[in-house]
Design an enzyme around this catalytic site. Structure first.
Site, mmCIF file in Angstrom:
data_model
loop_
_atom_site.group_PDB
_atom_site.id
_atom_site.type_symbol
_atom_site.label_atom_id
_atom_site.label_comp_id
_atom_site.label_asym_id
_atom_site.label_seq_id
_atom_site.Cartn_x
_atom_site.Cartn_y
_atom_site.Cartn_z
ATOM 1 N N ASP A 141 -10.554 -21.819 -2.863
ATOM 2 C CA ASP A 141 -11.152 -21.017 -3.938
ATOM 3 C C ASP A 141 -12.587 -20.648 -3.603
ATOM 4 O O ASP A 141 -13.388 -21.516 -3.218
ATOM 5 C CB ASP A 141 -11.165 -21.827 -5.250
ATOM 6 C CG ASP A 141 -9.981 -21.504 -6.132
ATOM 7 O OD1 ASP A 141 -9.420 -20.394 -6.025
ATOM 8 O OD2 ASP A 141 -9.612 -22.372 -6.950
ATOM 9 N N LYS A 173 -9.219 -17.619 -2.162
ATOM 10 C CA LYS A 173 -8.638 -17.135 -3.428
ATOM 11 C C LYS A 173 -9.784 -16.698 -4.340
ATOM 12 O O LYS A 173 -10.829 -17.358 -4.386
ATOM 13 C CB LYS A 173 -7.795 -18.227 -4.102
ATOM 14 C CG LYS A 173 -7.239 -17.780 -5.473
ATOM 15 C CD LYS A 173 -6.099 -18.650 -5.958
ATOM 16 C CE LYS A 173 -6.515 -19.955 -6.614
ATOM 17 N NZ LYS A 173 -7.368 -19.815 -7.804
ATOM 18 N N GLU A 214 -1.612 -17.069 -13.836
ATOM 19 C CA GLU A 214 -1.723 -18.300 -14.622
ATOM 20 C C GLU A 214 -1.533 -18.019 -16.111
ATOM 21 O O GLU A 214 -2.164 -17.107 -16.674
ATOM 22 C CB GLU A 214 -3.119 -18.920 -14.368
ATOM 23 C CG GLU A 214 -3.342 -20.208 -15.131
ATOM 24 C CD GLU A 214 -4.517 -21.028 -14.595
ATOM 25 O OE1 GLU A 214 -5.106 -20.664 -13.559
ATOM 26 O OE2 GLU A 214 -4.838 -22.045 -15.241
ATOM 27 N N ASP A 239 -10.902 -24.774 -7.165
ATOM 28 C CA ASP A 239 -12.177 -25.143 -7.797
ATOM 29 C C ASP A 239 -11.920 -26.057 -8.993
ATOM 30 O O ASP A 239 -12.853 -26.533 -9.633
ATOM 31 C CB ASP A 239 -13.011 -23.913 -8.167
ATOM 32 C CG ASP A 239 -12.288 -22.964 -9.101
ATOM 33 O OD1 ASP A 239 -11.141 -23.256 -9.471
ATOM 34 O OD2 ASP A 239 -12.882 -21.931 -9.469
HETATM 35 O O1 KIV Z 1 -8.330 -24.316 -9.071
HETATM 36 C C1 KIV Z 1 -7.100 -24.453 -9.207
HETATM 37 O O2 KIV Z 1 -6.554 -25.558 -9.138
HETATM 38 C C2 KIV Z 1 -6.310 -23.262 -9.474
HETATM 39 C C3 KIV Z 1 -4.874 -23.446 -9.849
HETATM 40 C C4 KIV Z 1 -4.772 -23.907 -11.240
HETATM 41 C C5 KIV Z 1 -4.056 -22.248 -9.594
HETATM 42 O O3 KIV Z 1 -6.810 -22.176 -9.409
#
Ligand code: KIV
Length: 272
Positions: free
Chosen positions: A91, A121, A190, A52
């Site tokens: 995501d 995710k 993270e 995201d």
């Molecule tokens: O959205 C994203 O790019 C992420 C990464 C930073 C792990 O969640």
């Protein structure tokens, strides 16, 4: 004696767990479109995250909160068309799983059906347990995300390192064990202290992919546009830049413009 690394024709959630068991590190990068996905996949990156972070990188928003499910599906379906080997993780956007497990499942099903991605995710631990359970029960693989979870930026107030205090570190460890117990196949951690991330990775059997979480975890993820140096404003300590594409692209655009304006482009050979 070093043991030969197993080659995987196609990466699955199972291959990632297998890689951790064999001490093989996992590489992960973001992509949001077909062309970039094709290059990342061609470079044998194990996991492509349709993050995201597209909200920041592609749309120019300050946070990841505004991106919608339809937009994530558009990005993810473009990425899926570009790959032959990588595992595609998508995501779930903010607002689509925090309040209601049924909505969470409907959103995850839309991602799987409409984009062809391989897993979703989700950010958070015990707070979103019911949503994770429901999605897993439907046979959809879930990757967790703990530590600095950008969808909660207004709760944190800053993008600084998380879990430096004992209470938050204990909660992070408990959440990681919970996500493993629920059946998540991997998790991202993270921006937390390297020692804590390593302890988490050593305490669970599913792979821990770090970003700003040191070298003691099972793999690393970066935002592709950041590691290519396409942005100059974002300079966290954990970021390694492999190119300076901002300057290289700007130089190319300036030379093109000069050639157009001087009449040098197109030449005789570049016309019909
Ligand atoms: O959205 C994203 O790019 C992420 C990464 C930073 C792990 O969640």
């Amino acid at each position: 004696m070093s043991v030969a690394k197993k080659q995987y024709k196609r990466i699955t959630t199972k291959s990632l767990v297998d890689m951790k068991a064999h001490g093989q590190k996992i590489s992960m990068l973001t992509a949001y479109d077909y062309t970039m996905a094709k290059i990342v996949d061609g470079a044998n990156i194990d996991v492509i995250l349709v993050g995201d972070s597209a909200s920041n990188v592609m749309a120019g928003h300050e946070t990841t909160l505004p991106i919608t499910l339809d937009q994530m599906i558009y990005h993810a379906s473009s990425v899926v068309r570009g790959i032959t080997r990588s595992l595609i993780v998508v995501d779930l956007p903010f607002g689509n799983y925090q309040s209601d497990p049924k909505l969470a499942l409907r959103s995850a099903i839309r991602i799987m059906k409409e984009s062809g991605g391989h897993a979703v995710k989700m950010e958070g631990g015990s707070e979103i347990k019911q949503s994770i359970k429901r999605i897993l029960n439907a046979g959809i693989p879930v990757m967790g995300h703990l530590g600095l979870t950008p969808q909660s930026i207004y709760k944190f107030g800053t993008y600084t390192v998380r879990a430096k205090e004992e209470e938050e570190a204990i909660k992070l460890m408990e959440d990681a064990k919970l996500l493993e117990k629920l059946g998540c196949f991997a998790l991202v951690i993270e921006k937390v202290p390297a020692a804590l991330a390593q302890k988490v990775a050593e305490s669970i059997t599913i792979p821990v992919i770090g970003i700003g979480a040191g070298n003691g975890v099972d793999g690393q993820v970066l935002v592709t546009h950041d590691m290519l140096g396409m942005t100059h404003e974002f300079n966290p300590r954990f970021l390694r830049r492999y190119l300076d594409m901002y300057d290289q692209m700007k130089d190319a655009f300036q030379r093109y413009s000069a050639d157009v304006k001087s009449g040098d482009f197109p030449s005789d050979k570049e016309q019909y």
